[in-house]
Design a protein around this motif. Structure first.
Motif, short mmCIF file in Angstrom:
data_model
loop_
_atom_site.label_atom_id
_atom_site.label_comp_id
_atom_site.label_asym_id
_atom_site.label_seq_id
_atom_site.Cartn_x
_atom_site.Cartn_y
_atom_site.Cartn_z
N ARG A 96 3.40 10.34 -7.24
CA ARG A 96 4.36 10.61 -8.33
C ARG A 96 3.66 11.07 -9.33
NH1 ARG A 96 7.82 6.35 -6.45
NH2 ARG A 96 6.67 5.10 -8.10
N ASP A 97 2.23 10.23 -9.79
CA ASP A 97 1.57 10.47 -10.82
C ASP A 97 0.96 11.74 -10.71
OD1 ASP A 97 2.22 8.11 -12.14
OD2 ASP A 97 0.40 6.98 -11.40
N ALA A 98 0.44 12.27 -9.45
CA ALA A 98 -0.36 13.48 -9.09
C ALA A 98 0.77 14.61 -9.40
CB ALA A 98 -0.82 13.46 -7.64
N ASP A 99 1.94 14.26 -8.98
CA ASP A 99 2.73 15.53 -9.35
C ASP A 99 3.02 15.60 -10.64
OD1 ASP A 99 4.86 17.46 -8.27
OD2 ASP A 99 6.16 15.86 -8.89
N ARG A 100 3.30 14.68 -11.25
CA ARG A 100 3.53 14.69 -13.03
C ARG A 100 2.50 15.41 -13.54
NH1 ARG A 100 1.95 11.20 -16.38
NH2 ARG A 100 1.50 9.55 -14.97
N LEU A 101 1.22 15.28 -13.11
CA LEU A 101 -0.09 15.55 -13.82
C LEU A 101 -0.84 16.68 -13.02
CD1 LEU A 101 -1.72 11.91 -14.25
CD2 LEU A 101 -0.58 13.57 -16.10
N ARG A 102 0.00 17.53 -12.18
CA ARG A 102 -0.59 18.78 -11.55
C ARG A 102 -1.19 19.67 -12.44
NH1 ARG A 102 4.94 19.29 -9.25
NH2 ARG A 102 5.90 20.70 -10.71
N ASP A 103 -0.43 20.01 -13.55
CA ASP A 103 -1.00 20.94 -14.46
C ASP A 103 -1.91 20.54 -15.60
OD1 ASP A 103 0.89 22.91 -13.13
OD2 ASP A 103 2.72 22.09 -14.57
N GLU A 104 -2.16 19.27 -15.54
CA GLU A 104 -3.24 18.99 -16.24
C GLU A 104 -4.58 19.43 -16.20
OE1 GLU A 104 -4.44 14.74 -18.01
OE2 GLU A 104 -4.48 14.82 -16.00
N ASN A 105 -5.40 20.01 -16.97
CA ASN A 105 -6.54 20.59 -16.89
C ASN A 105 -7.57 19.95 -17.75
OD1 ASN A 105 -8.82 21.86 -16.65
ND2 ASN A 105 -7.90 24.17 -17.34
N LEU A 106 -8.22 19.08 -17.38
CA LEU A 106 -9.30 18.28 -18.11
C LEU A 106 -10.43 18.81 -18.61
CD1 LEU A 106 -9.77 15.16 -15.49
CD2 LEU A 106 -8.26 15.41 -17.40
N ALA A 107 -10.60 20.23 -18.15
CA ALA A 107 -11.47 21.21 -18.96
C ALA A 107 -11.08 21.67 -20.11
CB ALA A 107 -11.76 22.51 -17.83
N ASP A 108 -9.57 21.50 -20.57
CA ASP A 108 -8.99 21.76 -21.82
C ASP A 108 -9.42 20.78 -22.89
OD1 ASP A 108 -8.22 24.38 -20.70
OD2 ASP A 108 -6.53 23.65 -20.67
N GLU A 109 -9.79 19.68 -22.15
CA GLU A 109 -9.93 18.35 -23.33
C GLU A 109 -11.46 18.49 -23.83
OE1 GLU A 109 -7.57 15.87 -23.81
OE2 GLU A 109 -6.12 17.14 -22.57
N PRO A 110 -11.51 17.82 -25.23
CA PRO A 110 -12.74 17.67 -25.69
C PRO A 110 -13.67 16.77 -24.74
CG PRO A 110 -11.10 16.82 -27.35
CD PRO A 110 -10.48 17.52 -25.99
N ASP A 111 -14.83 16.95 -24.75
CA ASP A 111 -15.85 15.94 -24.32
C ASP A 111 -15.87 14.52 -24.82
OD1 ASP A 111 -16.60 17.63 -22.21
OD2 ASP A 111 -18.11 18.40 -23.30
N ALA A 112 -15.81 13.60 -24.08
CA ALA A 112 -15.70 12.27 -24.91
C ALA A 112 -17.12 11.75 -25.39
CB ALA A 112 -15.01 11.32 -24.03
N TRP A 113 -18.06 12.63 -25.09
CA TRP A 113 -19.48 11.92 -25.40
C TRP A 113 -19.95 12.94 -26.44
CZ3 TRP A 113 -23.42 14.90 -23.07
CH2 TRP A 113 -22.99 15.93 -22.32
N HIS A 157 0.91 -1.31 -0.10
CA HIS A 157 -0.15 -0.20 0.03
C HIS A 157 0.81 1.21 0.02
CE1 HIS A 157 -3.45 2.59 0.77
NE2 HIS A 157 -2.91 2.95 1.57
N GLU A 158 1.80 1.12 0.72
CA GLU A 158 3.00 2.23 0.91
C GLU A 158 3.28 2.65 -0.60
OE1 GLU A 158 6.94 2.36 2.84
OE2 GLU A 158 5.45 2.75 4.45
N ARG A 159 3.75 1.62 -1.28
CA ARG A 159 4.44 1.70 -2.60
C ARG A 159 3.25 2.25 -3.57
NH1 ARG A 159 8.07 -3.58 -2.82
NH2 ARG A 159 9.91 -2.62 -1.64
N TRP A 160 2.07 1.66 -3.39
CA TRP A 160 0.93 2.27 -4.27
C TRP A 160 0.84 3.75 -4.00
CZ3 TRP A 160 -3.63 4.50 -3.11
CH2 TRP A 160 -4.60 4.73 -4.12
N LEU A 161 0.72 4.14 -2.55
CA LEU A 161 0.55 5.52 -2.37
C LEU A 161 1.77 6.39 -2.94
CD1 LEU A 161 -0.43 5.52 1.42
CD2 LEU A 161 -1.76 6.27 -0.53
N GLU A 162 3.04 5.93 -3.06
CA GLU A 162 4.17 6.69 -3.65
C GLU A 162 3.99 6.92 -5.07
OE1 GLU A 162 7.27 8.84 -4.04
OE2 GLU A 162 6.41 8.30 -2.02
N GLN A 163 3.56 5.80 -5.93
CA GLN A 163 3.26 5.90 -7.19
C GLN A 163 2.10 6.91 -7.58
OE1 GLN A 163 4.83 4.36 -9.77
NE2 GLN A 163 3.71 5.92 -11.07
N MET A 164 0.96 6.70 -6.67
CA MET A 164 0.18 7.76 -6.74
C MET A 164 0.52 9.25 -6.75
SD MET A 164 -2.64 9.89 -4.73
CE MET A 164 -1.87 9.32 -3.36
#
Length: 67
Positions: free
Chosen positions: A50-67, A41-48
């Motif tokens: 890292r992913d959150a840090d890598r994606l912190r500037d991602e803005n899903l509002a800029d993405e086109p709607d999938a539907w 679980h600790e390793r899973w949290l660390e990966q999470m």
């Protein structure tokens, strides 16, 4: 799945932890299993994190709607 035995030579600190767990009614096997799951679980949290840090500037509002 075949049962596999793993050797373990506990340090004095490990012995203290195992004794405390035994006093609380937990077997050595259960204590080690719980520790392995906590490590996983600790390793899973660390990966999470890292992913959150890598994606912190991602803005899903800029993405086109999938539907």
């Amino acid at each position: 799945m075949a049962t596999r035995t793993i050797g373990f030579r506990p340090s004095p600190e490990d012995e203290r932890i195992l004794a405390a767990a035994a006093a609380a009614g937990e077997s050595t096997t259960d204590t080690i299993r719980r520790a392995l799951r906590l490590l996983d679980h600790e390793r899973w949290l660390e990966q999470m994190r890292r992913d959150a840090d890598r994606l912190r500037d991602e803005n899903l509002a800029d993405e086109p709607d999938a539907w």
